[in-house]
Design an enzyme around this catalytic site. Structure first.
Site, PDB file in Angstrom:
ATOM      1  N   GLU A 121      -1.598  19.517  21.664  1.00 63.75           N
ATOM      2  CA  GLU A 121      -0.275  19.907  22.169  1.00 63.75           C
ATOM      3  C   GLU A 121       0.696  20.329  21.063  1.00 63.75           C
ATOM      4  O   GLU A 121       1.732  19.680  20.835  1.00 63.75           O
ATOM      5  CB  GLU A 121       0.340  18.764  22.993  1.00 63.75           C
ATOM      6  CG  GLU A 121      -0.514  18.347  24.172  1.00 63.75           C
ATOM      7  CD  GLU A 121       0.131  17.257  25.033  1.00 63.75           C
ATOM      8  OE1 GLU A 121       1.204  16.754  24.666  1.00 63.75           O
ATOM      9  OE2 GLU A 121      -0.446  16.922  26.070  1.00 63.75           O
ATOM     10  N   GLU A 125      -6.532  16.099  29.098  1.00 60.32           N
ATOM     11  CA  GLU A 125      -5.629  15.027  29.527  1.00 60.32           C
ATOM     12  C   GLU A 125      -5.120  15.341  30.920  1.00 60.32           C
ATOM     13  O   GLU A 125      -4.684  16.464  31.194  1.00 60.32           O
ATOM     14  CB  GLU A 125      -4.391  14.912  28.616  1.00 60.32           C
ATOM     15  CG  GLU A 125      -4.631  14.266  27.296  1.00 60.32           C
ATOM     16  CD  GLU A 125      -3.350  14.131  26.478  1.00 60.32           C
ATOM     17  OE1 GLU A 125      -2.249  14.047  27.068  1.00 60.32           O
ATOM     18  OE2 GLU A 125      -3.471  14.122  25.245  1.00 60.32           O
TER      19      GLU A 125
HETATM   20  O1  IFM Z   1       1.046  10.144  25.954  1.00 57.80           O
HETATM   21  C1  IFM Z   1       1.067  11.534  25.942  1.00 57.80           C
HETATM   22  C2  IFM Z   1      -0.002  12.082  25.012  1.00 57.80           C
HETATM   23  O2  IFM Z   1       0.123  11.571  23.742  1.00 57.80           O
HETATM   24  C3  IFM Z   1       0.086  13.579  24.946  1.00 57.80           C
HETATM   25  N1  IFM Z   1       0.094  14.170  26.250  1.00 57.80           N
HETATM   26  C4  IFM Z   1       0.977  13.609  27.239  1.00 57.80           C
HETATM   27  C5  IFM Z   1       0.822  12.108  27.311  1.00 57.80           C
HETATM   28  C6  IFM Z   1       1.762  11.518  28.375  1.00 57.80           C
HETATM   29  O3  IFM Z   1       3.090  11.806  28.058  1.00 57.80           O
END
Ligand code: IFM
Length: 462
Positions: free
Chosen positions: A182, A366
């Site tokens: 990200e 994710e």
């Molecule tokens: O916890 C975060 C993660 O580190 C990166 N993506 C989003 C998740 C939830 O906010």
């Protein structure tokens, strides 16, 4: 095969999931990140990262929480890998702490730091778990921040050097390599609005950071490739973006938000240049690019990680005459992060990437949700809303696959409850509950359900 059992699980209102949409080797898994779970922040030669510094500044993280102990994974990694194995997760996505591996962000590796990750990866392999390694999940060594951080071009080269150290140590046991997690968040939350470490608020610096993160990704990809890494990718947080209405201002806000969140990263990676309209939006604020950078950033990769949580609904707050955009909603239920639950956005995002950008394999690296969890009197954590969220989004993945998207894996965020950045420990995303007082782990209903889904998928295909 439609998964009737899942649909009728007592007490849960779950989306029907067509498990036959997923190929036999589909990579099911769960994700974590170093700073969010490890703790042990000064063990074995590790030095502070920007998150150590930031979380210790008053008022930056909710309740003054820090990652000093977190889920104490540094000491409990065997127990945690046992959990991954018991859940039957074929793949585990984790990240390395750069300042554990290379404490100053320069020079030789710290062997004690690398040894931790050697043990961790070997522990996965012994348990039949495929490691999925992320090199950078937001925790820049503080020394590199002091030297300018991501807005400094030099940091991109430092990152490639670090990638080389790691692949030299772990390249014989890890096949799947992710450079960055990200980069939008690192750049715009870290240097733009300052809600994340290092907490700077400087629009030009945030655009420079985004560029150097992408450049660092390209250089690291080349370093990994040169040393024989098997499969290399990057993970982006992508959003479905929808104007709240057809009013021109709402649509213009959607163009801007889509431009900076999605296209500012997808275009240089897969088309070799930044989108013209966003260049015009940012104007002179963006001056970091040098001749040849575009080619490096577009170095071919083998897979793309997509992190998806919600759809962004845009409104024309303060338009025209201001770059401020507002966010509305579709009236859908929200998680405790305030994010609307909209699985259809995931199908949309995956379809768009496959259609407009690339045919390389996509992985949802994710997806998950924070809700208020309670340990019941019987010692269990019944997280119905999270289970429903995950089922909804896996159904959205099945829909994308039926539409022809080359989706090859799905990882829940997160394996464990953990340090949720600016929200500290107030937000829980885990399949496994962590009691931060005792460090006891309790598998939640969502964890059991996900394990059961994987078992049935694999069983159904035997
Ligand atoms: O916890 C975060 C993660 O580190 C990166 N993506 C989003 C998740 C939830 O906010």
């Amino acid at each position: 095969m439609t998964d009737l059992q899942t649909r009728t699980t007592p007490g849960l209102d779950l989306a029907p999931i067509d498990l036959a949409a997923f190929p036999p080797n589909f990579a099911w898994g769960a994700s974590t990140a170093a700073y969010q779970i490890e703790g042990a922040v000064s063990a074995d030669g590790r030095t502070p990262s920007i998150w150590d510094t930031f979380s210790h500044l008053p008022g930056r993280v909710r309740d003054g929480d820090t990652g000093d102990i977190a889920a104490d994974h540094y000491h409990r990694w065997e127990e945690d890998l046992d959990l991954v194995q018991q859940l039957g997760l074929p793949t585990y996505r984790f990240s390395l702490s750069w300042s554990r591996v290379q404490p100053t962000g320069r020079g030789p590796a710290n062997q004690r730091g690398l040894d931790f990750y050697r043990r961790l990866v070997d522990g996965m392999l012994e348990r039949g778990i495929t490691p999925w390694l992320t090199l950078y999940h937001w925790d820049l060594p503080q020394e590199l921040e002091d030297a300018g951080g991501w807005p400094a071009r030099e940091t991109a080269q430092r990152f490639a050097d670090y990638a080389g150290l790691v692949v030299d140590a772990l390249g014989d046991r890890v096949d799947d390599w992710t450079t960055l997690n990200e980069p939008w968040c690192s750049a715009f939350l870290g240097y733009g609005n300052g809600r994340h470490a290092p907490g700077r608020q400087d629009p030009a610096a945030s655009l420079g950071a985004a560029h150097h993160l992408l450049l660092g990704h390209g250089l690291a990809t080349q370093a990994l490739r040169a040393r024989g890494a098997e499969r290399i990718g990057v993970t982006l947080n992508l959003y479905a973006v929808t104007p709240e209405s057809e009013r021109p201002g709402d649509r213009e806000a959607a163009r801007r938000v889509d431009g900076l969140h999605n296209r500012w990263f997808l275009d240089p990676l897969f088309r070799g240049s930044y989108p013209d309209d966003v260049r015009t939006d940012v104007g002179d604020l963006f001056s970091a690019e040098q001749p040849g950078d575009a080619h490096i950033i577009a170095t071919p990769i083998d897979l793309l990680g997509v992190n998806y949580y919600t759809r962004l609904v845009t409104t024309a707050t303060a338009y025209p005459g201001s770059a401020t955009v507002g966010f509305g909603d579709l009236g859908l239920p929200r998680t405790s992060m305030g994010w609307e639950v909209d699985g259809s956005g995931l199908t949309e995002v995956l379809g768009r990437v496959g259609r407009d950008y690339t045919q390389i394999p996509l992985y949802v690296t994710e997806n998950g949700a924070a809700f208020e969890d309670r340990v019941g009197p019987d010692g269990t954590v019944h997280d119905a809303a999270r289970t429903e969220y995950i089922a909804d989004h896996i159904a959205a993945c099945a829909a994308a696959r039926r539409d022809g998207v080359n989706l090859q894996g799905y990882f829940v965020w997160s394996l464990l409850d953990n340090f949720e950045w600016g929200q500290g420990y107030a937000k829980r995303f885990g399949l496994v509950y962590v009691d931060y007082g005792t460090q006891e782990r309790i598998v939640k209903t969502s964890g059991r359900w996900f394990a059961d889904l994987i078992r049935r998928h694999r069983g159904g295909l035997l």
